[in-house]
Design a protein around this motif. Structure first.
Motif, PDB file in Angstrom:
ATOM      1  N   SER A  13       0.848  -1.195   0.000  1.00 18.98           N
ATOM      2  CA  SER A  13       0.000   0.000   0.000  1.00 18.98           C
ATOM      3  C   SER A  13       0.878   1.237   0.000  1.00 18.98           C
ATOM      4  N   PRO A  14       0.969   1.922  -1.132  1.00 25.28           N
ATOM      5  CA  PRO A  14       1.848   3.095  -1.189  1.00 25.28           C
ATOM      6  C   PRO A  14       1.266   4.288  -0.433  1.00 25.28           C
ATOM      7  N   VAL A  15       2.160   5.061   0.185  1.00 23.57           N
ATOM      8  CA  VAL A  15       1.753   6.312   0.827  1.00 23.57           C
ATOM      9  C   VAL A  15       2.340   7.517   0.099  1.00 23.57           C
ATOM     10  N   LYS A  16       3.387   7.272  -0.700  1.00 22.92           N
ATOM     11  CA  LYS A  16       3.922   8.353  -1.527  1.00 22.92           C
ATOM     12  C   LYS A  16       4.656   7.751  -2.719  1.00 22.92           C
ATOM     13  N   ALA A  17       4.724   8.523  -3.790  1.00 23.99           N
ATOM     14  CA  ALA A  17       5.475   8.127  -4.985  1.00 23.99           C
ATOM     15  C   ALA A  17       6.762   8.931  -5.024  1.00 23.99           C
ATOM     16  N   ASP A  18       7.875   8.214  -5.169  1.00 27.75           N
ATOM     17  CA  ASP A  18       9.167   8.892  -5.297  1.00 27.75           C
ATOM     18  C   ASP A  18       9.399   9.374  -6.716  1.00 27.75           C
ATOM     19  N   SER A  19       8.988   8.556  -7.693  1.00 28.91           N
ATOM     20  CA  SER A  19       9.192   8.933  -9.096  1.00 28.91           C
ATOM     21  C   SER A  19       8.203   8.193  -9.976  1.00 28.91           C
ATOM     22  N   ILE A  20       7.907   8.818 -11.107  1.00 24.57           N
ATOM     23  CA  ILE A  20       7.035   8.244 -12.135  1.00 24.57           C
ATOM     24  C   ILE A  20       7.708   8.508 -13.466  1.00 24.57           C
ATOM     25  N   GLN A  21       7.816   7.470 -14.279  1.00 28.65           N
ATOM     26  CA  GLN A  21       8.425   7.596 -15.605  1.00 28.65           C
ATOM     27  C   GLN A  21       7.428   7.095 -16.643  1.00 28.65           C
ATOM     28  N   VAL A  22       7.214   7.893 -17.694  1.00 28.25           N
ATOM     29  CA  VAL A  22       6.305   7.524 -18.772  1.00 28.25           C
ATOM     30  C   VAL A  22       7.128   7.346 -20.042  1.00 28.25           C
ATOM     31  N   LEU A  23       7.030   6.143 -20.631  1.00 24.92           N
ATOM     32  CA  LEU A  23       7.734   5.833 -21.882  1.00 24.92           C
ATOM     33  C   LEU A  23       6.710   5.584 -22.978  1.00 24.92           C
ATOM     34  N   GLU A  24       6.963   6.102 -24.160  1.00 28.41           N
ATOM     35  CA  GLU A  24       6.186   5.712 -25.342  1.00 28.41           C
ATOM     36  C   GLU A  24       7.120   4.944 -26.259  1.00 28.41           C
ATOM     37  N   MET A  25       6.587   3.876 -26.845  1.00 28.40           N
ATOM     38  CA  MET A  25       7.397   3.007 -27.694  1.00 28.40           C
ATOM     39  C   MET A  25       6.765   2.884 -29.069  1.00 28.40           C
ATOM     40  N   ASN A  26       7.630   2.675 -30.071  1.00 25.54           N
ATOM     41  CA  ASN A  26       7.118   2.501 -31.435  1.00 25.54           C
ATOM     42  C   ASN A  26       6.792   1.032 -31.679  1.00 25.54           C
ATOM     43  N   ASN A  27       6.476   0.687 -32.937  1.00 27.36           N
ATOM     44  CA  ASN A  27       6.066  -0.688 -33.242  1.00 27.36           C
ATOM     45  C   ASN A  27       7.196  -1.702 -33.115  1.00 27.36           C
ATOM     46  N   ASN A  28       8.436  -1.253 -32.976  1.00 31.55           N
ATOM     47  CA  ASN A  28       9.571  -2.148 -32.713  1.00 31.55           C
ATOM     48  C   ASN A  28       9.933  -2.151 -31.226  1.00 31.55           C
ATOM     49  N   PHE A  29       9.075  -1.547 -30.405  1.00 32.89           N
ATOM     50  CA  PHE A  29       9.269  -1.410 -28.967  1.00 32.89           C
ATOM     51  C   PHE A  29      10.539  -0.635 -28.617  1.00 32.89           C
ATOM     52  N   GLN A  30      10.920   0.265 -29.524  1.00 31.98           N
ATOM     53  CA  GLN A  30      12.001   1.201 -29.233  1.00 31.98           C
ATOM     54  C   GLN A  30      11.379   2.422 -28.556  1.00 31.98           C
ATOM     55  N   THR A  31      12.056   2.951 -27.559  1.00 33.45           N
ATOM     56  CA  THR A  31      11.554   4.117 -26.845  1.00 33.45           C
ATOM     57  C   THR A  31      11.644   5.344 -27.744  1.00 33.45           C
ATOM     58  N   ILE A  32      10.516   6.023 -27.909  1.00 33.55           N
ATOM     59  CA  ILE A  32      10.497   7.235 -28.739  1.00 33.55           C
ATOM     60  C   ILE A  32      10.245   8.487 -27.903  1.00 33.55           C
ATOM     61  N   ALA A  33       9.866   8.301 -26.638  1.00 38.18           N
ATOM     62  CA  ALA A  33       9.674   9.449 -25.746  1.00 38.18           C
ATOM     63  C   ALA A  33       9.813   8.979 -24.307  1.00 38.18           C
ATOM     64  N   VAL A  34      10.471   9.799 -23.493  1.00 42.03           N
ATOM     65  CA  VAL A  34      10.637   9.523 -22.065  1.00 42.03           C
ATOM     66  C   VAL A  34      10.306  10.795 -21.306  1.00 42.03           C
ATOM     67  N   ASN A  35       9.462  10.669 -20.315  1.00 39.01           N
ATOM     68  CA  ASN A  35       9.160  11.787 -19.416  1.00 39.01           C
ATOM     69  C   ASN A  35       9.333  11.300 -17.989  1.00 39.01           C
ATOM     70  N   ASP A  36      10.232  11.951 -17.253  1.00 40.99           N
ATOM     71  CA  ASP A  36      10.503  11.608 -15.863  1.00 40.99           C
ATOM     72  C   ASP A  36       9.883  12.658 -14.956  1.00 40.99           C
ATOM     73  N   PHE A  37       9.166  12.189 -13.952  1.00 34.56           N
ATOM     74  CA  PHE A  37       8.548  13.072 -12.959  1.00 34.56           C
ATOM     75  C   PHE A  37       9.107  12.673 -11.598  1.00 34.56           C
ATOM     76  N   GLU A  38       9.772  13.608 -10.936  1.00 31.12           N
ATOM     77  CA  GLU A  38      10.376  13.337  -9.637  1.00 31.12           C
ATOM     78  C   GLU A  38       9.468  13.854  -8.527  1.00 31.12           C
ATOM     79  N   GLY A  39       9.231  13.014  -7.538  1.00 32.08           N
ATOM     80  CA  GLY A  39       8.361  13.335  -6.418  1.00 32.08           C
ATOM     81  C   GLY A  39       9.113  14.051  -5.314  1.00 32.08           C
ATOM     82  N   PRO A  40       8.585  14.006  -4.141  1.00 27.35           N
ATOM     83  CA  PRO A  40       7.533  13.078  -3.762  1.00 27.35           C
ATOM     84  C   PRO A  40       6.145  13.558  -4.195  1.00 27.35           C
TER      85      PRO A  40
END
Length: 116
Positions: A13-40
């Motif tokens: 049961s989380p009480v806080k998030a330290d970090s969240i990372q969002v990746l988008e991948m193309n049809n070859n599962f290569q990363t085409i976008a990375v967004n890092d969000f640092e908490g808390p």
């Protein structure tokens, strides 16, 4: 697909998030976008993510074929919980929406979607 890994604890049961990372991948599962969000981040806080589909896509390998969200949380004891989920798109425009406002994915509540 969702994966939750508690490290040295049974309390997931989380009480806080330290970090969240969002990746988008193309049809070859290569990363085409990375967004890092640092908490808390605490209950009720939000992040805003904008897909690469809102930009200039000039080549087929720039079209997203999936999204992965990686998160690091802490429970009440300060123990780390790693959580990741991945969604692979069909890119079939007749299959919409993938998510609805208020959908819950692990500890996240999804909201405020804008069509691409």
């Amino acid at each position: 697909e969702c994966i939750m890994i508690p490290i040295n604890t049974a309390d997931v049961s989380p009480v806080k998030a330290d970090s969240i990372q969002v990746l988008e991948m193309n049809n070859n599962f290569q990363t085409i976008a990375v967004n890092d969000f640092e908490g808390p981040f605490f209950d009720g806080e939000s992040i805003t993510y904008t897909s690469v589909t809102n930009g200039d896509i000039t080549r087929p390998d720039q079209v997203p074929n999936g999204i992965q969200i990686n998160q690091q949380f802490q429970n009440q004891e300060g123990k780390i919980i790693l959580y990741a989920f991945t969604v692979v798109y069909t890119n079939n425009c007749d299959v919409t929406p993938i998510f609805q406002n208020g959908d819950i994915v692990g500890p996240l509540v999804l909201s405020d979607f804008t069509p691409a």
